[in-house]
Design an enzyme around this catalytic site. Structure first.
Site, PDB file in Angstrom:
ATOM      1  N   ASN A 180       0.841  -1.198   0.000  1.00 51.85           N
ATOM      2  CA  ASN A 180       0.000   0.000   0.000  1.00 51.85           C
ATOM      3  C   ASN A 180       0.874   1.245   0.000  1.00 51.85           C
ATOM      4  O   ASN A 180       1.694   1.388  -0.923  1.00 51.85           O
ATOM      5  CB  ASN A 180      -1.139  -0.028   1.035  1.00 51.85           C
ATOM      6  CG  ASN A 180      -0.781  -0.284   2.471  1.00 51.85           C
ATOM      7  OD1 ASN A 180      -0.379  -1.378   2.829  1.00 51.85           O
ATOM      8  ND2 ASN A 180      -0.954   0.699   3.316  1.00 51.85           N
ATOM      9  N   ASP A 181       0.746   2.133   0.937  1.00 58.98           N
ATOM     10  CA  ASP A 181       1.307   3.495   0.816  1.00 58.98           C
ATOM     11  C   ASP A 181       2.780   3.579   0.415  1.00 58.98           C
ATOM     12  O   ASP A 181       3.597   2.793   0.890  1.00 58.98           O
ATOM     13  CB  ASP A 181       1.250   4.224   2.173  1.00 58.98           C
ATOM     14  CG  ASP A 181      -0.059   4.082   2.873  1.00 58.98           C
ATOM     15  OD1 ASP A 181      -1.011   3.586   2.273  1.00 58.98           O
ATOM     16  OD2 ASP A 181      -0.114   4.456   4.049  1.00 58.98           O
ATOM     17  N   ARG A 198      -0.554   8.215  13.795  1.00 56.27           N
ATOM     18  CA  ARG A 198       0.357   7.573  12.845  1.00 56.27           C
ATOM     19  C   ARG A 198       0.841   8.495  11.725  1.00 56.27           C
ATOM     20  O   ARG A 198       0.436   9.632  11.609  1.00 56.27           O
ATOM     21  CB  ARG A 198      -0.312   6.337  12.233  1.00 56.27           C
ATOM     22  CG  ARG A 198      -1.632   6.587  11.541  1.00 56.27           C
ATOM     23  CD  ARG A 198      -2.206   5.257  11.026  1.00 56.27           C
ATOM     24  NE  ARG A 198      -3.507   5.415  10.428  1.00 56.27           N
ATOM     25  CZ  ARG A 198      -4.663   5.301  11.066  1.00 56.27           C
ATOM     26  NH1 ARG A 198      -4.679   5.022  12.357  1.00 56.27           N
ATOM     27  NH2 ARG A 198      -5.815   5.468  10.433  1.00 56.27           N
ATOM     28  N   ASP A 199       1.721   7.910  10.895  1.00 56.54           N
ATOM     29  CA  ASP A 199       2.168   8.469   9.617  1.00 56.54           C
ATOM     30  C   ASP A 199       2.992   9.748   9.759  1.00 56.54           C
ATOM     31  O   ASP A 199       2.664  10.796   9.181  1.00 56.54           O
ATOM     32  CB  ASP A 199       0.962   8.719   8.680  1.00 56.54           C
ATOM     33  CG  ASP A 199       0.070   7.492   8.531  1.00 56.54           C
ATOM     34  OD1 ASP A 199       0.559   6.379   8.813  1.00 56.54           O
ATOM     35  OD2 ASP A 199      -1.103   7.644   8.139  1.00 56.54           O
ATOM     36  N   TRP A 253      -8.748   1.975  -0.640  1.00 61.07           N
ATOM     37  CA  TRP A 253      -9.125   0.996   0.391  1.00 61.07           C
ATOM     38  C   TRP A 253     -10.509   0.405   0.124  1.00 61.07           C
ATOM     39  O   TRP A 253     -10.794  -0.726   0.504  1.00 61.07           O
ATOM     40  CB  TRP A 253      -9.115   1.645   1.780  1.00 61.07           C
ATOM     41  CG  TRP A 253      -7.736   1.843   2.315  1.00 61.07           C
ATOM     42  CD1 TRP A 253      -7.154   3.039   2.621  1.00 61.07           C
ATOM     43  CD2 TRP A 253      -6.758   0.830   2.616  1.00 61.07           C
ATOM     44  NE1 TRP A 253      -5.873   2.836   3.084  1.00 61.07           N
ATOM     45  CE2 TRP A 253      -5.607   1.495   3.093  1.00 61.07           C
ATOM     46  CE3 TRP A 253      -6.746  -0.555   2.522  1.00 61.07           C
ATOM     47  CZ2 TRP A 253      -4.455   0.811   3.477  1.00 61.07           C
ATOM     48  CZ3 TRP A 253      -5.590  -1.236   2.903  1.00 61.07           C
ATOM     49  CH2 TRP A 253      -4.477  -0.556   3.371  1.00 61.07           C
TER      50      TRP A 253
HETATM   51  C1  FRU Z   1      -2.981   4.564   4.851  1.00 59.05           C
HETATM   52  C2  FRU Z   1      -2.691   3.722   6.082  1.00 59.05           C
HETATM   53  C3  FRU Z   1      -1.831   4.514   7.026  1.00 59.05           C
HETATM   54  C4  FRU Z   1      -1.142   3.434   7.807  1.00 59.05           C
HETATM   55  C5  FRU Z   1      -0.930   2.366   6.756  1.00 59.05           C
HETATM   56  C6  FRU Z   1      -1.015   0.971   7.273  1.00 59.05           C
HETATM   57  O1  FRU Z   1      -3.266   3.858   3.712  1.00 59.05           O
HETATM   58  O2  FRU Z   1      -3.898   3.295   6.673  1.00 59.05           O
HETATM   59  O3  FRU Z   1      -2.553   5.425   7.836  1.00 59.05           O
HETATM   60  O4  FRU Z   1       0.068   3.879   8.354  1.00 59.05           O
HETATM   61  O5  FRU Z   1      -1.916   2.577   5.770  1.00 59.05           O
HETATM   62  O6  FRU Z   1      -0.624   0.055   6.310  1.00 59.05           O
END
Ligand code: FRU
Length: 487
Positions: A36-37, A160-161, A299
């Protein structure tokens, strides 16, 4: 090296024959398994580094690692071994998204969210690791932004992030997202003299309930004299022509007031009006360009897509150069893509009235520029571009001239679900519409009117489907230049 990272690297090494199968031509995909990200998008030791949320052992989201790749031109990526794995007491459930910078001592610092789970409840805290561009060592003092710094009134299951940057005075700032009990996202600001010991500075910006619910993946940068914050809001409600429902990206353009520790937005707008663009991050290139990349997925739809026989899932967007024009964000594919253009086909001032299937205009890995305008003294209701066409399937891009809207439709593709088939974007009122379409095996990115808007969508149709055709209701005059891309 601890066992989880060793295991991931061993697994990658054992699967080294399969990683090139059935990939897009120029969109980044994970070495193997789920992605993902984008994380830690940076320039370090002469190359761009792209890390990514990664689960090597399967095609669904699971215990998060950081995958890793490097590139000189942002289009050809070389895979490096996985950089981080969940294996410490503060990140045993996952190494979530984050960012990276170069420290004054020449090391690369990765800042990420360490996640643990207890009785089904997450704890999310910010951690760092340092390394040489291949191997990273987690800091013994992790988490560096722990519970003691987490402000009251926010939900620590959602914290997070981290996006880290170095200020002009040499100190460090970091923004992370969290949410209040009503689920509305907020961006929290932290400060540090050295990137290891942090203080909480306050709430930089919060969701008033009008831009989705929780916000994810904040980014901050200066662009052409303005300050920009990017966010990825979840659970958006549609707002007329502006936002569509679901997981989206938005930007705030305004002023980062460091004294007040507040971001004062002039306005917010979508970054991308397609279905599949999320969690975007920027890097400042050595030549001064600000370059954006996003997870080319959503998502809400990633569990609907058939994985086929592929051993990977998840793509990144084409990296894009950012600028501001009349205060608004402009996005263009990185200029490096032009060096992969090979044969071209041009059609000048062609009148289209009804169906049009031009000879010699086919292709699936293409960069195509079009202008569309009504024929003089005639009216134009709509103009449709059909791409990746086979007997059964196609994607369409329809310009509705009356309402100045552009509609992408993937309802006739190899997708067995009726959900999320369309994205809609209001374009400018001008008579002429200008489009640039980057088409790859599993995606179409449409840059509208020199990058004023972008629509990014994935789709699944067998790669041999290459027919391109048009349909006009009313009379249109079009100019088309199509370049085949060869990587
Ligand atoms: C965004 C997210 C972030 C998190 C990650 C988990 O797509 O939900 O907020 O850090 O993916 O995989």
């Amino acid at each position: 090296m601890k066992t989880s990272l060793k295991r991931a690297r061993k697994y990658e090494a054992e699967n080294n024959n399969s990683y090139l199968k059935d990939r897009p031509a120029f969109h980044f995909t994970p070495y193997i398994g789920w992605m993902n990200d984008p994380n830690g998008f940076s320039f370090y030791k002469g190359q761009f580094h792209l890390f990514y949320q990664y689960y090597p052992y399967g095609l669904g989201w699971n215990s998060m690692h950081w995958g890793h790749a490097v590139s000189k031109d942002l289009l050809h990526w070389e895979y490096l071994p996985a950089a981080l794995a969940p294996e410490n007491k503060y990140d045993s459930f996952g190494v979530f998204s984050g960012s990276s910078i170069e420290l004054p001592d020449g090391q690369q610092l990765l800042m990420y969210t360490g996640v643990t789970k207890n009785n089904d409840k997450d704890t999310q805290l910010q951690c760092v690791a340092t390394g040489d561009g291949i191997n990273y060592k987690k800091f013994a003092g992790n988490p560096v932004i722990g519970k003691n710094l987490f402000p009251e009134g926010f939900n620590s299951q959602h914290f997070r992030d981290p996006k880290i940057w170095r200020a002009a005075d040499g100190s460090y700032y970091c923004i992370s997202v969290s949410c209040k009990n009503d689920g509305n996202g907020a961006i929290l600001l932290f400060h540090s003299p050295d990137a290891f010991s942090w203080s909480y500075e306050g709430v930089l910006l919060e969701n008033k309930g009008n831009i989705g619910k929780m916000w994810e993946c904040p980014d901050y940068f200066e662009l052409d004299g303005k300050d920009i914050i990017l966010i990825s809001p979840q659970n958006m409600l549609p707002q007329q022509d502006k936002y569509m429902a679901g997981s989206r990206t938005a930007y705030f353009c305004g002023k980062f007031d460091l004294e007040q520790k507040k971001f004062i937005p002039d306005f917010d707008a979508p970054v991308d009006s397609g279905i599949d663009f999320y969690a975007s991050q920027t890097v400042k290139a050595p030549d001064g360009r600000t370059i954006l990349i996003g997870w080319m997925q959503n998502w809400d739809t990633c569990n609907l897509t058939d994985r086929g026989n592929r051993n990977w899932f998840g793509q990144m967007s084409t990296p894009r150069e950012l600028s501001l024009k009349d205060g608004k964000l402009i996005q263009k594919p990185v200029k490096e893509i032009e060096s992969y253009r090979t044969a071209s086909t041009t059609l000048n001032d062609v009148t289209v009235d009804g169906d049009f299937l031009p000879e010699n205009l086919t292709g699936r890995i293409i960069d195509m520029e079009l202008t569309i305008r009504p024929k003089e003294n005639k009216s134009l209701n709509s103009f449709t571009i059909n791409l990746a066409q086979s007997e059964e399937y196609k994607i369409t891009l329809e310009y509705k001239a009356d309402s100045h809207t552009l509609v992408f439709d993937r309802s006739k593709t190899e997708m067995r679900n009726a959900l999320c088939s369309q994205s809609i974007c209001r374009v400018s009122d001008s008579q002429e519409l200008k489009l640039r379409i980057l088409l790859d095996t599993y995606s179409a990115e449409v840059f509208v009117n020199d990058g004023q808007q972008v629509m990014t969508n994935t789709f699944y149709i067998e790669p041999s489907a290459k027919t391109i055709s048009f349909n006009s209701v009313g009379s249109a005059v079009v100019n088309i230049t199509k370049y085949d891309l060869h990587f």
